[in-house]
Scaffold this active site. Sequence first.
Site, mmCIF file in Angstrom:
data_model
loop_
_atom_site.group_PDB
_atom_site.id
_atom_site.type_symbol
_atom_site.label_atom_id
_atom_site.label_comp_id
_atom_site.label_asym_id
_atom_site.label_seq_id
_atom_site.Cartn_x
_atom_site.Cartn_y
_atom_site.Cartn_z
ATOM 1 N N ASN A 210 37.021 -19.889 -43.492
ATOM 2 C CA ASN A 210 38.175 -19.337 -42.771
ATOM 3 C C ASN A 210 39.361 -19.233 -43.733
ATOM 4 O O ASN A 210 39.232 -19.534 -44.917
ATOM 5 C CB ASN A 210 38.509 -20.198 -41.551
ATOM 6 C CG ASN A 210 38.794 -21.624 -41.969
ATOM 7 O OD1 ASN A 210 39.767 -21.898 -42.675
ATOM 8 N ND2 ASN A 210 37.929 -22.550 -41.562
ATOM 9 N N PRO A 309 29.573 -31.775 -37.007
ATOM 10 C CA PRO A 309 30.210 -32.925 -36.328
ATOM 11 C C PRO A 309 31.700 -32.675 -36.160
ATOM 12 O O PRO A 309 32.312 -32.003 -37.000
ATOM 13 C CB PRO A 309 29.959 -34.092 -37.289
ATOM 14 C CG PRO A 309 29.633 -33.472 -38.603
ATOM 15 C CD PRO A 309 29.050 -32.115 -38.323
HETATM 16 O O1 PMT Z 1 45.908 -24.521 -44.320
HETATM 17 P P1 PMT Z 1 47.029 -23.597 -43.944
HETATM 18 O O2 PMT Z 1 46.817 -22.206 -44.486
HETATM 19 O O3 PMT Z 1 48.381 -24.136 -44.308
HETATM 20 O O4 PMT Z 1 47.015 -23.412 -42.360
HETATM 21 C C1 PMT Z 1 47.325 -24.483 -41.532
HETATM 22 C C2 PMT Z 1 46.388 -24.534 -40.313
HETATM 23 C C3 PMT Z 1 46.607 -23.293 -39.462
HETATM 24 C C4 PMT Z 1 44.927 -24.605 -40.767
HETATM 25 C C5 PMT Z 1 46.771 -25.857 -39.536
HETATM 26 O O5 PMT Z 1 48.104 -25.773 -39.118
HETATM 27 C C6 PMT Z 1 45.893 -26.021 -38.313
HETATM 28 O O6 PMT Z 1 46.163 -25.541 -37.248
HETATM 29 N N1 PMT Z 1 44.795 -26.788 -38.488
HETATM 30 C C7 PMT Z 1 43.737 -27.016 -37.490
HETATM 31 C C8 PMT Z 1 42.748 -25.879 -37.566
HETATM 32 C C9 PMT Z 1 41.606 -26.036 -36.582
HETATM 33 O O7 PMT Z 1 40.471 -26.045 -36.972
HETATM 34 O O8 PMT Z 1 41.966 -26.202 -35.342
HETATM 35 P P2 PMT Z 1 40.941 -26.376 -34.092
HETATM 36 O O9 PMT Z 1 41.783 -26.147 -32.883
HETATM 37 O O10 PMT Z 1 39.731 -25.527 -34.278
HETATM 38 O O11 PMT Z 1 40.494 -27.872 -34.184
HETATM 39 C C10 PMT Z 1 41.146 -28.926 -33.458
HETATM 40 C C11 PMT Z 1 41.164 -30.190 -34.253
HETATM 41 O O12 PMT Z 1 39.840 -30.637 -34.469
HETATM 42 C C12 PMT Z 1 41.808 -30.075 -35.624
HETATM 43 O O13 PMT Z 1 42.515 -31.264 -35.877
HETATM 44 C C13 PMT Z 1 40.610 -29.959 -36.557
HETATM 45 O O14 PMT Z 1 40.900 -30.485 -37.859
HETATM 46 C C14 PMT Z 1 39.599 -30.817 -35.836
HETATM 47 N N2 PMT Z 1 38.194 -30.468 -36.056
HETATM 48 C C15 PMT Z 1 37.672 -29.284 -35.651
HETATM 49 C C16 PMT Z 1 36.323 -29.047 -35.789
HETATM 50 C C17 PMT Z 1 35.503 -30.024 -36.388
HETATM 51 N N3 PMT Z 1 34.201 -29.813 -36.553
HETATM 52 N N4 PMT Z 1 36.046 -31.174 -36.780
HETATM 53 C C18 PMT Z 1 37.364 -31.420 -36.625
HETATM 54 O O15 PMT Z 1 37.847 -32.498 -37.002
#
Ligand code: PMT
Length: 415
Positions: A210, A309
């Site tokens: 991504n 995971p």
């Molecule tokens: O890196 P940059 O270009 O500065 O951009 C910043 C960002 C947009 C990446 C950051 O601000 C952000 O939003 N990060 C979270 C991205 C994400 O994957 O969000 P999510 O809504 O899909 O996941 C929710 C949470 O679960 C997040 O804390 C993620 O790290 C975590 N996760 C998700 C999937 C997975 N398999 N394991 C996880 O730990």
Amino acid sequence: MHRLNNKRILLGITGGIAAYKSAEMVRHLRKAGAEVHVIMTPAACEFITPLTLQALSGNTVHTSMLDPKAEAGMGHIELAKWADAVVIAPASADFIARMAAGMGNDLLSTMCLVTQAPIYLAPAMNQGMWLDVATQKNCETLTNRGVKMFGPDEGYQACGDVGPGRMLDPEVILQMLAEQFDTGLLAGKKVVITAGPTREAIDPVRYISNHSSGKMGFALASAAAEAGASVTLISGPVNLETPERVNRIDVTDARSMYAAAMEHTENSDMFIGCAAVADYRPETVADAKIKKDPNEPDQTMAIKLVRNPDIVASVAAKENRPFVVGFAAETNNVIEYATDKRQRKNLDLIIANDVSDASIGFNSEDNAVTLVGPDFEEPLTKSSKRLLANQLIELIARYYNETSEPASDHATDVS
Ligand code: PMT
């Protein structure tokens, strides 16, 4: 002593019998989490060897401006700029006189002229030398310039005299030094942060990933270190320099990020999941580059994906879990979905990021987010990721310090 965690202390040692106590000071400083560089005057080397101080500090000891080997590592100007504080212990009558006169005739006195860091002197000399009007005048000159004196102590002296002039005990000097620093909001805490994307291999040359650049996570790591924490930054493949005072661990895919996060959150105080972790990976990874069939221009291809995971939820499900903060990257119903994610993953706090706006979120310089807790929402307006990270770390640390018990009000979903 938590205030000394992550601090950069330049220890100057001048010629005096108390120089042997400097070895103990270095040991205590390292134990308190400080990084230490040592400069010794030629006279100090007559009392204790640079090798001892090198072994204890873990860094090359600087003894001369004309030492090309030491200067190649960290030159004296760099060293002067590097320091958060300069402590000279023991500070001899001769060194105090040279410093008061503004001389730069050895490495330590030159460094004192260059540095902008506060300077603390722990005088150590015979009581007659200390009480001499010249020494007193020199100390007054230095105090008027903002230099602070730690001691001296009074009592029995190595030469047999009794009176003022003994160097304070190393523990006392350290305590006085620690008091000069503000308590960082995360002083002494162990914080683990994930950042950047993950790459899920399809074959040896292709992957699913991504647009995360790692900027937000790296800015958070820098802000947490600035707040006094010992920071481990687990990063996916990004093109960024490691922030100062941060321990970086590079990983590639979600499963290696998961393994690193599970390992480094043992005995940690806080976990912040900022990485954009791939939710799915190809079920199988081809051993060789996948070839297209040249005779089938309409050929299609299907890749079966399986779930990765969930790292943040798995950390939150640990028995001895740290305080856990997640992110929610959403394009619609941002706060509603973030609130739901916080509850489902059993997070203490979540940072809602509206990534439908290209100027905030993935690979942008700026960001705007809302910090969501069990009973509050705190919107933070658009600013650079660096400024936003400072605001977030302050808010998170204050909330963490107020609520030492981690949240356990919701069911855990690690699916
Ligand atoms: O890196 P940059 O270009 O500065 O951009 C910043 C960002 C947009 C990446 C950051 O601000 C952000 O939003 N990060 C979270 C991205 C994400 O994957 O969000 P999510 O809504 O899909 O996941 C929710 C949470 O679960 C997040 O804390 C993620 O790290 C975590 N996760 C998700 C999937 C997975 N398999 N394991 C996880 O730990």
